[in-house]
Each structure stands twice: as structure tokens, then as C-alpha cells.
Design a protein around this motif. Sequence first.
Motif, mmCIF file in Angstrom:
data_model
loop_
_atom_site.group_PDB
_atom_site.id
_atom_site.type_symbol
_atom_site.label_atom_id
_atom_site.label_comp_id
_atom_site.label_asym_id
_atom_site.label_seq_id
_atom_site.Cartn_x
_atom_site.Cartn_y
_atom_site.Cartn_z
ATOM 1 N N PRO A 157 2.230 3.211 -7.177
ATOM 2 C CA PRO A 157 1.102 2.364 -6.783
ATOM 3 C C PRO A 157 1.511 1.243 -5.828
ATOM 4 C CG PRO A 157 1.760 1.915 -9.050
ATOM 5 C CD PRO A 157 2.505 3.129 -8.618
ATOM 6 N N GLY A 158 0.785 1.132 -4.726
ATOM 7 C CA GLY A 158 1.006 0.049 -3.774
ATOM 8 C C GLY A 158 2.123 0.274 -2.777
ATOM 9 N N ALA A 205 -0.703 -1.418 5.674
ATOM 10 C CA ALA A 205 -2.140 -1.599 5.416
ATOM 11 C C ALA A 205 -2.438 -3.058 5.069
ATOM 12 C CB ALA A 205 -2.573 -0.692 4.266
ATOM 13 N N THR A 206 -3.660 -3.478 5.289
ATOM 14 C CA THR A 206 -4.070 -4.855 4.983
ATOM 15 C C THR A 206 -4.738 -4.963 3.620
ATOM 16 O OG1 THR A 206 -6.175 -4.502 6.125
ATOM 17 C CG2 THR A 206 -4.353 -5.446 7.405
ATOM 18 N N THR A 207 -5.105 -3.813 3.036
ATOM 19 C CA THR A 207 -5.695 -3.803 1.702
ATOM 20 C C THR A 207 -5.120 -2.637 0.903
ATOM 21 O OG1 THR A 207 -7.560 -2.403 2.363
ATOM 22 C CG2 THR A 207 -7.882 -4.801 2.506
ATOM 23 N N ILE A 254 -3.709 -7.461 0.987
ATOM 24 C CA ILE A 254 -2.249 -7.442 1.056
ATOM 25 C C ILE A 254 -1.798 -8.554 1.987
ATOM 26 C CG2 ILE A 254 -0.207 -6.115 1.703
ATOM 27 C CD1 ILE A 254 -1.716 -3.576 1.078
ATOM 28 N N ALA A 255 -1.130 -9.547 1.429
ATOM 29 C CA ALA A 255 -0.631 -10.665 2.224
ATOM 30 C C ALA A 255 0.595 -10.235 3.036
ATOM 31 C CB ALA A 255 -0.267 -11.836 1.312
ATOM 32 N N LYS A 256 0.882 -10.989 4.098
ATOM 33 C CA LYS A 256 2.029 -10.658 4.943
ATOM 34 C C LYS A 256 3.344 -10.789 4.175
ATOM 35 C CE LYS A 256 -0.124 -11.905 9.361
ATOM 36 N NZ LYS A 256 -0.052 -12.769 10.576
#
Length: 210
Positions: free
Chosen positions: A140-141, A149-151, A176-178
Motif C-alpha cells: 500500500p502506498g 502521484a499527488t494522491t 501525498i506531500a512532497k
Amino acid sequence: MLLDTEVRSFKQRRRSLVRNIRSNGWSYPFWRALEAIAAATSNAVNGAAVSRSEVSRVLKQAFPEKCFSLAELADKYRMPLTAAGNLNSEAAVRALGDCDADLGIVLGTRILKPGTFSVPRLGCINLHKGNVPEYRGMPPGFWELYDGATTAGVTVHFVDKGLDTGDIVATGSVHIAKTETPESLLEKLHAEGARTLATAVALIRDGSAN
């Protein structure tokens, strides 16, 4: 609650590895190896600093209202917790039938066979921490971060014979933060997954699920 407690044989682990490589590519075993090394390193450091029993004791003192294990959760809400071995076994299917459940909720276990997931009257739903079909399978993730990806999403779907292929009941997403790490993103997915799962159960209860 039925807990899958069977220790998988080498043959079963090998089959699972091959299936995951087909689903996630050849980088999957390297990710699993890194995950195992990180866990072993963390356990070694924690073992040198303080025991797990001491950590549990301090957590219970600090947050007496919270549950830190399935056994504590079962005790708090007076729900029987059964060590069922392999959830696809005849004994587990009988135990599930004895529950007379309307709906099964699947969290982080082996791939279930029709003889198991069809026992509850309404079937079973699964919480998958990823958008489907784009991010089926594990981990996951990880692939969202890899792809930039940004989300990242969570999906609650009915269990069928495929891998994360059943009809979707509800979805959610997180930013998703940088500076995101796999660990911090997973914590976000855990929280969003719980919210989305509650929404999905309410939709099914009300007859509003697609």
C-alpha cells in the motif's frame, strides 16, 4: 472476529511470492526484503532500549481508553475472538457460519476462496489501501510514491474470485506531500481506510451501495 493464525508453509509462501511478482513486478521481492530488514533493525534497536511489554504498559497508562491489540478490542466490545487457523479451512468456514453474519469485513488476510467469502448473507467486503484497478495488490502506498502521484486512494469492494476485482462500494483519497515517506503515507491510508470502511458499511446497511 476470526483471526487467520495458520503459519504458511514454504510452498505456500513461494506461490504467494510468484503471484505478487506477477501483480506487482520484479521489484516486489526487493521491497519485501527491505521491509524485513527495516523491521529487524527496528526490533533490534527497540529491544536494546526497552522491551515491548514495557512499551505496552506505558501506552496503556497514557491512553487507557485505546486498544492496542485485537484481544483488547474484542474484550472491550465483548466480541468473541477465534483463532481460526486457515480461513479457507472447513473448520474456519464452520466457525464463520456459526456467527450467522450478515456481512463479512476482510482486513489484511490471505486470498479467500468462494467457500469462505460467500458464507455471510451479503457476502464480504475488503478494505484495499489503493485505487483499483490502477493500484491493485501490494504494497500500500509504495507505487503511488514511486510514480510521483499527488494522491493515494483507498477502496472498499466486495470480495470475489479475483484479486481486488470485486464491485466497488466506496472510495477515499489522501494527499501525498512532497516530504512523504512510505510510513507516513501508510498512516494516512490507515485513517482514511477506517473512515471509508465505515461509510461502506453504512451504504450497505441502508441499501444504497451500487
